[in-house]
Design a protein around this motif. Sequence first.
Motif, PDB file in Angstrom:
ATOM      1  N   VAL A 149     -56.937  23.387  -1.846  1.00 46.76           N
ATOM      2  CA  VAL A 149     -57.040  24.064  -0.237  1.00 46.76           C
ATOM      3  C   VAL A 149     -58.485  24.915  -1.034  1.00 46.76           C
ATOM      4  O   VAL A 149     -58.981  25.364  -0.137  1.00 46.76           O
ATOM      5  N   THR A 150     -58.000  25.694  -1.653  1.00 46.94           N
ATOM      6  CA  THR A 150     -58.571  26.136  -2.055  1.00 46.94           C
ATOM      7  C   THR A 150     -59.675  26.542  -3.713  1.00 46.94           C
ATOM      8  O   THR A 150     -61.200  27.230  -3.698  1.00 46.94           O
ATOM      9  N   ASP A 152     -58.906  27.719  -6.301  1.00 49.05           N
ATOM     10  CA  ASP A 152     -58.089  28.368  -6.913  1.00 49.05           C
ATOM     11  C   ASP A 152     -56.992  29.065  -6.973  1.00 49.05           C
ATOM     12  O   ASP A 152     -55.744  28.067  -6.181  1.00 49.05           O
ATOM     13  N   GLY A 188     -55.226  31.994  -5.694  1.00 48.14           N
ATOM     14  CA  GLY A 188     -55.013  33.030  -5.375  1.00 48.14           C
ATOM     15  C   GLY A 188     -53.817  34.052  -5.141  1.00 48.14           C
ATOM     16  O   GLY A 188     -52.692  34.148  -5.636  1.00 48.14           O
ATOM     17  N   MET A 203     -50.272  26.396   1.618  1.00 51.45           N
ATOM     18  CA  MET A 203     -52.294  26.355   2.373  1.00 51.45           C
ATOM     19  C   MET A 203     -52.902  27.203   3.956  1.00 51.45           C
ATOM     20  O   MET A 203     -53.853  26.650   3.855  1.00 51.45           O
ATOM     21  N   ALA A 261     -53.419  30.719   3.191  1.00 59.03           N
ATOM     22  CA  ALA A 261     -55.324  30.044   2.548  1.00 59.03           C
ATOM     23  C   ALA A 261     -56.340  29.546   4.199  1.00 59.03           C
ATOM     24  O   ALA A 261     -57.064  30.226   3.707  1.00 59.03           O
ATOM     25  N   ARG A 262     -56.127  28.664   4.564  1.00 64.59           N
ATOM     26  CA  ARG A 262     -56.808  28.690   5.764  1.00 64.59           C
ATOM     27  C   ARG A 262     -56.004  28.671   6.895  1.00 64.59           C
ATOM     28  O   ARG A 262     -57.385  28.725   7.989  1.00 64.59           O
ATOM     29  N   TRP A 315     -52.461  26.536  -2.837  1.00 67.43           N
ATOM     30  CA  TRP A 315     -53.410  27.357  -2.515  1.00 67.43           C
ATOM     31  C   TRP A 315     -54.312  26.169  -3.354  1.00 67.43           C
ATOM     32  O   TRP A 315     -55.280  26.008  -2.902  1.00 67.43           O
TER      33      TRP A 315
END
Length: 475
Positions: free
Chosen positions: A345-346, A348, A350, A217, A220-221, A342
């Motif tokens: 929070v997205t 998809d 990745g 996470m 990703a962010r 991942w």
Amino acid sequence: MATTLAAATLVGLYGVVVAGTADAVANAEATCTTWPTCTGRLLPSLHRGWRSLLAWSHRAAVLLVAVLLVATTVAALRERRSFRAVAALAVAAVLYPGEVVVGRVVFRTGSDATLHFALAAVIVFDVLAALVWLLDAERAAETPSPASALGGAPAVGGTQPDATSTPTDATPTPTDATPTPTDVTPAPSSFPRLRAYGSLMKLKLSWLLCLVALAAMVLARGASLDPVTAAGTLLGGVLAVGASGTFNHVLERGRDAEMARTADRPLATRSVPVRNAVAFGVALLVLSVATFVAFGNALAAALGVGAIAFYTVGYTVVLKPNTTWNTFVGGAVGAFPALIGWAAVTGDVGTPALALGAVVLCWTPAHFHNLALAYREDYANAGYPMLSVVRGPAVTRRRVVWFLGLTLLATVAFAALTHPGVGFALATTAATGVFAVTVLRLHRERTDAAAMRSFHASNVFLATVLCAVVLGGVV
Ligand code: HEM
Ligand SMILES: CC(C)=CCC/C(C)=C/CC/C(C)=C/COP(=O)(O)OP(=O)(O)O
């Protein structure tokens, strides 16, 4: 001597290569206008700032590894124990200067670094192979001892007796402070029923799986990760691990009763009825799906269900009772938290999450084969075809080294993709050193205690990688 040097070279190589992936090191290199000296100076000049010091340190590390590589090759040559190890080291020693030149050209021209990383992977692999062969030769050079238990012939349908193990292979030394396998048994509790359901959920494993999801996470962010989404996803993860752990207890209750380590589990002792456990597992499954949807999204929930199905059916029913590859293929379950984190929070899946999942996949055999060594008798009694049971301890110990090396390669690939920074490079190199030392000790001591130490070091390694990702992403 050559073996210890080869292990040190491997750790050093990892450090140099992983540091090379850090943007800070690359930017620091720009402050050093001459090569190999830094702006005409042999020693770092503090008044030129931390970048100059960083660039100098990186170059010094490259040089140190070169010295280690030559020293290892010379030591292996002098010991004359393994021709193939000498050959592998010689190849690495020839490739290494080429790698330095390629790195310099890539950096100066800003061209594609694929060749640089590919060559680095070849060198790491080469040194890894040399280390395995040197360990084999070291073992072969020792006096055989027929009294060994852990080092004796494989317990089930085996093919590779480990004739040279020492008698201490079978029992940990009483003075050793490291927890022995029996230490894993939980202490009595004043809330037995609560404790029983807690143990069905395999909460002891959850922290590391949650750390994998958290790292994904943060990847990703970064610092903008929403804490509520993160906390909710981790809760969903604990519930999902709980559901799969409960189903695993249900399915394995018969064999659990035959293993000393697991004989006191609630379903093995019948202190929790099977139908209650199934209902508990289903409730956890439903709650985990609801939690993933509420705090994340449908993709995270679907991946959660996929992880539960994979662990329950793929690993517990299909792989674990049938093949020695249960650990590696089953280890894919550890990659799921990376994908779930991942995805939550997205929305998809990745590439960085897949790369992190690959690190966990490669790490799992280096983690579990230690336990398979320490509990070899247990697994043999229950009829599980663990590598240590079927192929014997020597093959299993060697497999730990191979997978430690593969984990390092996967971690470098992950770092090349995500550029995690100098802190990551330093912390994970230190953890690699600790892990490598315990693995060397495992090969030399061949005790249950040494296997447990290596097991704990594997957890420390992965935890360090993950904490470094989290801290690097949010600080
Ligand atoms: C095929 C894959 C794996 C197998 C066969 C395996 C096996 C085991 C076993 C048998 C234990 C001892 C548990 C107990 O006695 O209750 C254990 C402990 C542990 N495992 Fe794994 N494991 C696997 C993958 C993973 C993964 C992917 C993670 C996390 C990323 C993980 C994290 C842990 C942790 C943290 C412990 C320590 C629990 C403690 O402190 O007692 N394992 N593992
Ligand atoms: C997100 C999500 C649901 C992830 C799932 C997975 C999960 C519980 C991973 C732990 C890995 C694992 C196979 C541990 C125990 O092995 P074992 O079952 O062979 O150990 P045992 O002999 O102690 O039962």
